[in-house]
Design a protein around this motif. Structure first.
Motif, PDB file in Angstrom:
ATOM      1  N   ASN A   2       0.851  -1.126   0.129  1.00 63.01           N
ATOM      2  CA  ASN A   2      -0.176   0.107  -0.053  1.00 63.01           C
ATOM      3  C   ASN A   2       0.818   1.241   0.027  1.00 63.01           C
ATOM      4  N   LEU A   3       0.735   1.969  -0.981  1.00 63.85           N
ATOM      5  CA  LEU A   3       1.339   3.277  -0.934  1.00 63.85           C
ATOM      6  C   LEU A   3       1.329   4.182   0.261  1.00 63.85           C
ATOM      7  N   ALA A  35      -0.313  -0.120  10.306  1.00 68.15           N
ATOM      8  CA  ALA A  35       0.107  -0.063   8.808  1.00 68.15           C
ATOM      9  C   ALA A  35       1.383  -0.723   8.744  1.00 68.15           C
ATOM     10  N   ILE A  36       2.225  -0.162   9.935  1.00 70.32           N
ATOM     11  CA  ILE A  36       3.627  -0.362  10.010  1.00 70.32           C
ATOM     12  C   ILE A  36       3.844  -2.176  10.116  1.00 70.32           C
ATOM     13  N   HIS A  37       3.008  -2.498  11.071  1.00 67.13           N
ATOM     14  CA  HIS A  37       2.894  -4.205  11.345  1.00 67.13           C
ATOM     15  C   HIS A  37       2.763  -4.738  10.021  1.00 67.13           C
ATOM     16  N   SER A  38       1.604  -4.152   9.229  1.00 67.86           N
ATOM     17  CA  SER A  38       1.126  -4.677   8.265  1.00 67.86           C
ATOM     18  C   SER A  38       2.163  -4.833   7.087  1.00 67.86           C
ATOM     19  N   ALA A  41       5.024  -7.329   7.945  1.00 68.25           N
ATOM     20  CA  ALA A  41       4.268  -8.647   8.083  1.00 68.25           C
ATOM     21  C   ALA A  41       4.570  -8.963   6.514  1.00 68.25           C
ATOM     22  N   GLU A  42       4.316  -8.257   5.660  1.00 65.57           N
ATOM     23  CA  GLU A  42       4.207  -8.524   4.163  1.00 65.57           C
ATOM     24  C   GLU A  42       5.628  -8.889   3.763  1.00 65.57           C
ATOM     25  N   LEU A  43       6.591  -8.041   4.289  1.00 61.27           N
ATOM     26  CA  LEU A  43       8.182  -7.986   3.939  1.00 61.27           C
ATOM     27  C   LEU A  43       8.556  -9.194   4.687  1.00 61.27           C
TER      28      LEU A  43
END
Length: 154
Positions: A2-3, A35-38, A41-43
């Protein structure tokens, strides 16, 4: 990815403080945290280390912050450029005898602008020497003397 999350990450990497960053971004602190945790998690990697109430970038976070900041700057520049491209005005070049360019031609141009208020055009009038052969030759050769151009924009 997400940008907005990337923008939040860059902002947090600068301040290293969730509360300050949330205020700066006009979002809630829980939204920023989520947002930061997401993103992490994605990375599948930690970008920040907690240090009391503040955070510091991990070595991977430092590399990622630099790259993301560069990419976002390039993306923002590209968006600005494309918006400018859309706003450019198309030139309408008109060569006319001086006798016509005094009253008739400005009236016609003004009527066009009134009937087409959203037209992105720029009128360029040229009377050059005012002699018919010079005007015709200029039209044929696509030459417009910039010293005699008058611009009207819609």
């Amino acid at each position: 990815m997400n940008l907005d999350h990337l923008r939040y990450f860059v902002a947090l990497s600068r301040t290293e403080n969730y509360t300050q960053t949330a205020k700066l971004l006009h979002i809630t602190q829980p939204s920023l945290t989520k947002a930061i945790h997401s993103l992490e998690a994605e990375l599948n990697i930690d970008l920040f280390q907690k240090a009391g109430r503040s955070v510091t970038l991990t070595p991977a976070g430092k590399v990622f912050a630099s790259d993301v900041e560069s990419a976002l700057l390039l993306l923002d520049k590209s968006v600005t450029n494309i918006k400018r491209f859309d706003q450019q005005k198309a030139p309408i070049r008109i060569a006319a005898l001086r006798t016509l360019s005094i009253k008739w031609l400005p009236d016609i141009a003004q009527r066009f602008l009134q009937l087409s208020p959203h037209a992105a055009v720029q009128f360029q009038f040229n009377t050059d020497t005012g002699l018919s052969p010079d005007i015709l030759n200029g039209l044929v050769d696509c030459k417009f003397n910039p010293n005699f151009l008058t611009n009207w924009s819609a």
